[in-house]
Scaffold this motif. Structure first.
Motif: not given
Length: 324
Positions: A123-150
């Motif tokens: 009885x429940x309905x399932x819907x996509x939040x968008x009708x097209x495949x989406x891509x996420x991009x993240x802004x992340x720090x701590x990946x550079x050992x020499x500059x962890x704040x980058x």
């Protein structure tokens, strides 16, 4: 179906949305799931890359939750079953393949999902939040050992969900079209605008919960709806995405991504909140009151107890009933 049952919409994806739907069906039978469509890993990622379709995995999880609550336990088990071996089908979930087939045959993802509901007798309905495949991009720090704040930009749901760094912010766009905002699913927007109550979370915060706020049409609907809006917090931080996050940090990040959004209630497990006062302050910045209850499963760590969570959902609905 009781005439007084509220119309509920649950936004999320994966296991978190499964938990919400399992509890919510104890409250009302009028439930619509609005599901993330940015998965690029596992069986979903393979089908997405090979066929150019919406990734079906999070949608499959919602169907399995509905089927289990509607008495279709066999359907729920079959939908979740993954093929073994080392051939072409290895690792694919049956539900993913069925949904992919419906997408291709019918050509309209909403029509395909509605047909899946009919086939399964839910009885429940399932819907996509968008009708097209989406891509996420993240802004992340701590990946550079020499500059962890980058701060570095990483791409894809799996990369964001499993990063060893600290995620600060995400953005969302159609796959391969970083210069265009994502389109919202018209039926999902209509469901939000017509709802009595909307639930956001729990789940992977940056990859299942926050993406709903980054679809402009859906974000606008969340601002305009008269529905009671409820955020459900996770029980524990997730390795990678939210490692080290306090409960109130989850709300602060939500506010950073959608500063105009106001909600009515925040549900959290009282034993998972080190400082109730700080959580109440963070909820207050969103216009909400904090509802602290014993909503964790006493046996399985990190899982919500559906009956207890349903009780908190009913408490959150009191404000809606008061206005009716």
């Amino acid at each position: 179906m009781a005439a007084s049952e509220p119309r509920a919409v649950a936004l999320g994806g994966g296991h978190g949305l499964h938990a919400t739907l399992t509890a919510l069906r104890r409250v009302t039978s009028q439930v619509t799931a609005v599901v993330t469509v940015a998965d690029d890993g596992g069986s979903s990622g393979r089908l997405r890359r090979e066929l150019g379709l919406l990734p079906p995995g999070d949608l499959r999880q919602a169907f399995a939750a509905f089927a289990a609550e509607d008495g279709g336990t066999l359907w729920a088990e079959v939908f979740q079953h993954r093929f073994g071996g080392d051939g072409a089908l290895a690792g694919h979930a049956v539900g993913n393949l069925l949904l992919a087939g419906l997408f291709e045959v019918l050509g309209d993802p909403v029509a395909a999902l509605d047909e899946a509901s009919r086939l399964m007798g839910i009885s429940g309905r399932v819907l996509p939040m968008s009708p097209e495949p989406l891509e996420i991009q993240g802004e992340v720090s701590g990946l550079d050992a020499e500059n962890p704040d980058a701060v570095r930009r990483i791409r894809g749901q799996v990369a964001v969900a499993t990063t060893p760094g600290q995620v600060h912010r995400i953005s969302l766009h159609p796959a391969g079209q970083a210069d265009r905002p994502p389109r919202g699913c018209a039926e999902a927007i209509e469901a939000v605008l017509g709802a009595d109550v909307v639930f956001l979370g729990p789940g992977s915060w940056f990859t299942s919960v926050l993406p709903h706020l980054l679809v402009p049409d859906l974000h606008d609907a969340l601002l305009r709806t008269d529905a009671t809006k409820v955020v459900i917090l996770n029980l524990i931080p997730q390795p990678g995405e939210t490692a080290g996050f306090s409960p109130e940090k989850h709300l602060d990040v939500l506010f950073e991504h959608a500063p105009e959004l106001r909600v009515d209630a925040v549900i959290a497990d009282r034993d998972s909140v080190p400082s109730p006062a700080r959580l109440r302050d963070a909820a207050g910045r969103l216009g909400a009151r904090a509802l602290l209850g014993a909503v964790a499963d006493p046996v399985v760590t990190g899982r919500h107890d559906p009956d207890a969570l349903a009780g908190c959902m009913r408490d959150a609905l009191e404000s809606h009933r008061g206005r009716s």
